[in-house]
Design a protein around this motif. Sequence first.
Motif, PDB file in Angstrom:
ATOM      1  N   ARG A   1      71.651  34.730  19.336  1.00  0.00           N
ATOM      2  CA  ARG A   1      71.962  36.099  19.757  1.00  0.00           C
ATOM      3  C   ARG A   1      71.456  37.112  18.724  1.00  0.00           C
ATOM      4  O   ARG A   1      70.982  36.735  17.651  1.00  0.00           O
ATOM      5  CB  ARG A   1      73.473  36.252  19.957  1.00  0.00           C
ATOM      6  CG  ARG A   1      74.051  35.317  21.032  1.00  0.00           C
ATOM      7  CD  ARG A   1      75.555  35.439  21.108  1.00  0.00           C
ATOM      8  NE  ARG A   1      76.173  35.143  19.816  1.00  0.00           N
ATOM      9  CZ  ARG A   1      77.384  35.543  19.458  1.00  0.00           C
ATOM     10  NH1 ARG A   1      78.129  36.249  20.303  1.00  0.00           N
ATOM     11  NH2 ARG A   1      77.878  35.236  18.274  1.00  0.00           N
TER      12      ARG A   1
ATOM     13  N   GLU B   1      75.474  41.020  17.554  1.00  0.00           N
ATOM     14  CA  GLU B   1      76.460  40.131  18.189  1.00  0.00           C
ATOM     15  C   GLU B   1      76.944  39.070  17.205  1.00  0.00           C
ATOM     16  O   GLU B   1      78.109  38.682  17.229  1.00  0.00           O
ATOM     17  CB  GLU B   1      75.845  39.475  19.429  1.00  0.00           C
ATOM     18  CG  GLU B   1      75.699  40.414  20.614  1.00  0.00           C
ATOM     19  CD  GLU B   1      75.154  39.699  21.832  1.00  0.00           C
ATOM     20  OE1 GLU B   1      75.886  39.565  22.823  1.00  0.00           O
ATOM     21  OE2 GLU B   1      73.984  39.271  21.780  1.00  0.00           O
TER      22      GLU B   1
ATOM     23  N   ASN C   1      75.604  33.374  24.273  1.00  0.00           N
ATOM     24  CA  ASN C   1      76.843  33.671  24.993  1.00  0.00           C
ATOM     25  C   ASN C   1      77.082  32.667  26.117  1.00  0.00           C
ATOM     26  O   ASN C   1      78.218  32.395  26.482  1.00  0.00           O
ATOM     27  CB  ASN C   1      76.815  35.098  25.547  1.00  0.00           C
ATOM     28  CG  ASN C   1      77.017  36.132  24.454  1.00  0.00           C
ATOM     29  OD1 ASN C   1      77.762  35.901  23.494  1.00  0.00           O
ATOM     30  ND2 ASN C   1      76.344  37.268  24.566  1.00  0.00           N
ATOM     31  N   THR C   2      75.983  32.127  26.668  1.00  0.00           N
ATOM     32  CA  THR C   2      76.033  31.037  27.643  1.00  0.00           C
ATOM     33  C   THR C   2      74.890  30.079  27.316  1.00  0.00           C
ATOM     34  O   THR C   2      73.962  30.464  26.591  1.00  0.00           O
ATOM     35  CB  THR C   2      75.867  31.552  29.095  1.00  0.00           C
ATOM     36  OG1 THR C   2      74.569  32.135  29.233  1.00  0.00           O
ATOM     37  CG2 THR C   2      76.949  32.563  29.476  1.00  0.00           C
TER      38      THR C   2
ATOM     39  N   GLU D   1      80.688  29.060  26.281  1.00  0.00           N
ATOM     40  CA  GLU D   1      80.677  30.432  26.789  1.00  0.00           C
ATOM     41  C   GLU D   1      81.446  31.292  25.793  1.00  0.00           C
ATOM     42  O   GLU D   1      82.589  30.989  25.459  1.00  0.00           O
ATOM     43  CB  GLU D   1      81.325  30.495  28.172  1.00  0.00           C
ATOM     44  CG  GLU D   1      81.293  31.873  28.791  1.00  0.00           C
ATOM     45  CD  GLU D   1      81.893  31.877  30.195  1.00  0.00           C
ATOM     46  OE1 GLU D   1      81.696  32.867  30.900  1.00  0.00           O
ATOM     47  OE2 GLU D   1      82.571  30.891  30.567  1.00  0.00           O
ATOM     48  N   ASN D   2      80.788  32.327  25.287  1.00  0.00           N
ATOM     49  CA  ASN D   2      81.419  33.206  24.299  1.00  0.00           C
ATOM     50  C   ASN D   2      81.898  34.497  24.942  1.00  0.00           C
ATOM     51  O   ASN D   2      81.210  35.075  25.786  1.00  0.00           O
ATOM     52  CB  ASN D   2      80.426  33.551  23.175  1.00  0.00           C
ATOM     53  CG  ASN D   2      80.193  32.372  22.252  1.00  0.00           C
ATOM     54  OD1 ASN D   2      81.109  31.638  21.937  1.00  0.00           O
ATOM     55  ND2 ASN D   2      78.955  32.203  21.814  1.00  0.00           N
ATOM     56  N   SER D   3      83.067  34.945  24.540  1.00  0.00           N
ATOM     57  CA  SER D   3      83.595  36.234  24.973  1.00  0.00           C
ATOM     58  C   SER D   3      84.420  36.803  23.816  1.00  0.00           C
ATOM     59  O   SER D   3      84.593  36.145  22.782  1.00  0.00           O
ATOM     60  CB  SER D   3      84.450  36.067  26.234  1.00  0.00           C
ATOM     61  OG  SER D   3      85.517  35.163  25.996  1.00  0.00           O
TER      62      SER D   3
ATOM     63  N   LEU E   1      85.965  36.585  18.476  1.00  0.00           N
ATOM     64  CA  LEU E   1      85.141  35.714  19.323  1.00  0.00           C
ATOM     65  C   LEU E   1      85.982  34.578  19.881  1.00  0.00           C
ATOM     66  O   LEU E   1      86.703  33.898  19.150  1.00  0.00           O
ATOM     67  CB  LEU E   1      83.976  35.137  18.503  1.00  0.00           C
ATOM     68  CG  LEU E   1      82.989  34.260  19.283  1.00  0.00           C
ATOM     69  CD1 LEU E   1      82.109  35.093  20.205  1.00  0.00           C
ATOM     70  CD2 LEU E   1      82.109  33.457  18.324  1.00  0.00           C
TER      71      LEU E   1
ATOM     72  N   SER F   1      85.406  31.145  22.015  1.00  0.00           N
ATOM     73  CA  SER F   1      84.415  30.195  22.526  1.00  0.00           C
ATOM     74  C   SER F   1      85.109  29.085  23.287  1.00  0.00           C
ATOM     75  O   SER F   1      86.085  28.509  22.806  1.00  0.00           O
ATOM     76  CB  SER F   1      83.595  29.590  21.382  1.00  0.00           C
ATOM     77  OG  SER F   1      82.940  30.599  20.646  1.00  0.00           O
TER      78      SER F   1
END
Length: 204
Positions: free
Chosen positions: A69, A73, A114-115, A140-142, A148, A150
């Motif tokens: 990323r 980010e 992120n994916t 998948e990160n959010s 963060l 994961s």
Amino acid sequence: MKELEKTKRISIALTLFILAILIGLLTFKRPKNTYAINTQETLHKITNTNVLVTLNSLENPNYIPVDVRSPFEFEKGHLENAINIHTPDILNEKNIAFFNELKATNKTAILYGNTPQDANVPFVFLYQLGYDNIKILTIENSYAQNKLVSKNYEVETLKTDIRAFIDESVKNSEVKVIPKKIIQPPKKIIPVQKKKKKIPEGGC
């Protein structure tokens, strides 16, 4: 005299042409990165090799997480011990040296974004360059409260046998199709009636 001038001109032109070729050869630079395997072979190897790893697998000491990323980010939050190599910079000299060092020390680079889709492009680039010591992390990160989060990402697997489908398609394409004969309707012949000659009127 004219012939001598022509010969001189041809000699000068030839000399300049040879000089241009020599300069071109001396200044020619080979590309820094050349593909070791083609796209077809890459796809074959990827589909027959397990290139996906889960979050739990990161405990392996030979796995080095690489965050593809952007630096922004990455600063917001990243996995522990991760190294940030943004996708557009993946082929920089410094980064290529890093991947060479990993390969020499039998370490595996675990690419993630992120994916898993974020890691697809850098993965294919590196794999075609001959780096077979790379894998994709299926996470998948959010963000929740600026932290963060994961979690494992469920990658859809194909249930159908693609190889069997391709073989069947090739088999069907080998079937010879016999063209149908086109029967044309018979031509209509319209008879032309001859005009009767008129008998001349009058006379003796």
